[in-house]
Write a protein that holds these residues in place. Sequence first.
Motif: not given
Length: 498
Positions: A256, A258, A260, A407, A410, A438, A441
């Motif tokens: 998890e 990230s 972002h 980014s 998302q 990415d 994911n």
Amino acid sequence: MIPFSEIQLRVISNRVTAMLGLFYPEGRWGDLTRGITAAAGELGISSPEAFVEWLIDAPPESREIEVLARYLTIGETYFFRENQVFSILKETIFPTLIQSRRGTDQQIRIWCAGCSSGEEPYSVAILLHRLIPDIEDWRVTIHATDINPDVLKKASQGIYTEWSFRETEPWLKRTYFTEVGRGTYEVIPAVKRMVTFSRYNLVNPPPSSPLDFSAFDIILCRNVLMYFSPGQARSVVSHFFEHLNQDGWLIVSVTEVSAHLFPQFKGIIFPQAMLYQKKVGSFQQERTGPVVAPPAVQPSRVKNLPRALLPATSGAPDQIRPVPAPEPADLAIFRNEAKTLFTRRRYRDAMERGQKVLEIRPGDADMMALLSRCSANQGDLTEAKEWCEQAILARRTEPVFHYLMSSILQELDEEGEAIRSLQRVLYLDQNAVLAHYDLGNLALRRGEIDEAVRQFGITQRILATRGENEEIPDSGGLNSASLARIVKATMERLGEQV
């Protein structure tokens, strides 16, 4: 199974996401159908129409919703899972915390969010029990919460089978458990007293609680955020930030991590994992929404592009080009000030200086990208997208700009467009490792396991060609070795699921 139509499943999926935070894209509708069919059977609902009508009218905290949560959140865990996290707690975080509190405020507060059947909070309690010889003189609070009442009941009982000990040393059962039946073991009272279990909906938290959900030193929320929609995951992360002490830690699963999702936190890279720490600087924090990681702008890495996509040139290759006119002094000053203010997170001031740069040099793509990041860091993703679009128009072959756009997309929950932006990154630079990561994911979020494994495999192959300490652009400080460990752990988890 009840024959739900596509439209009904879409309505149910959206409602489940709104009430429970559980995100079911089309790739996971099979799991959703199995869960809601089982719940409908217990609730005595036999038709798709009746289930949809019931779900729309059901209050979020009703007993019936607890039944639904039970069938949709069947967790599987074991003691000291992802042992690298417990190694960091044992060797770094807990010793520092214990030393700072000893002799003064001998109190430690921990929240295990999404605790499932209790192995995680009991693991934390056992670790503290081993590290603090005089623990009876301390106030140790471990709140363990989950939305599923059935797993909370099992956790409160504290009785486990051999399967929960599958990656532990013999001392664990010998010291901290009592055998209560053939192959079943109960947590000893001294450890059980350290943990309080309660039902808690992370997406729709209660306005008040008999328990004190504030001033935590550590919050563990592992393998939970990955099941939420991006918007709800961000909301939950903000909730955690508010409930942590200054210098407190948020610990999530390696899958998890990230660049972002945790803009409020400072990412701390350990040899085994990345953890997030609440660090409020002396400046007034201006961000109120999601933050896009502020990567340094990298030079373009364009290879083998079709001629139509290459920048236009004039004259023969060996033609002597005129020396460009020197930049105005004010331009260099404004540009440097904008970058400095950005690194200090003074985004509004950075935007003011950046706009002065664009008044002098309207086509400065790097400054447009900086303004895009400033806007995103202040929560204005629409403006961030507009600035990023202008940067791309000014320099179409810059992979960094397309990654920035992915980014932002998302964060806006526009996954389809985000995927297309990442594909553009790879068209320009096939070895852009974060683009592959990415995409993996995003595939994982959609339930496309084979595609996720493929993208993570490419990520591993690219990382193998790089130096371990080489920092990865756009990653918020990750180096190759750290990302390689994260991807390896993700692949191992996927192997468990297949």
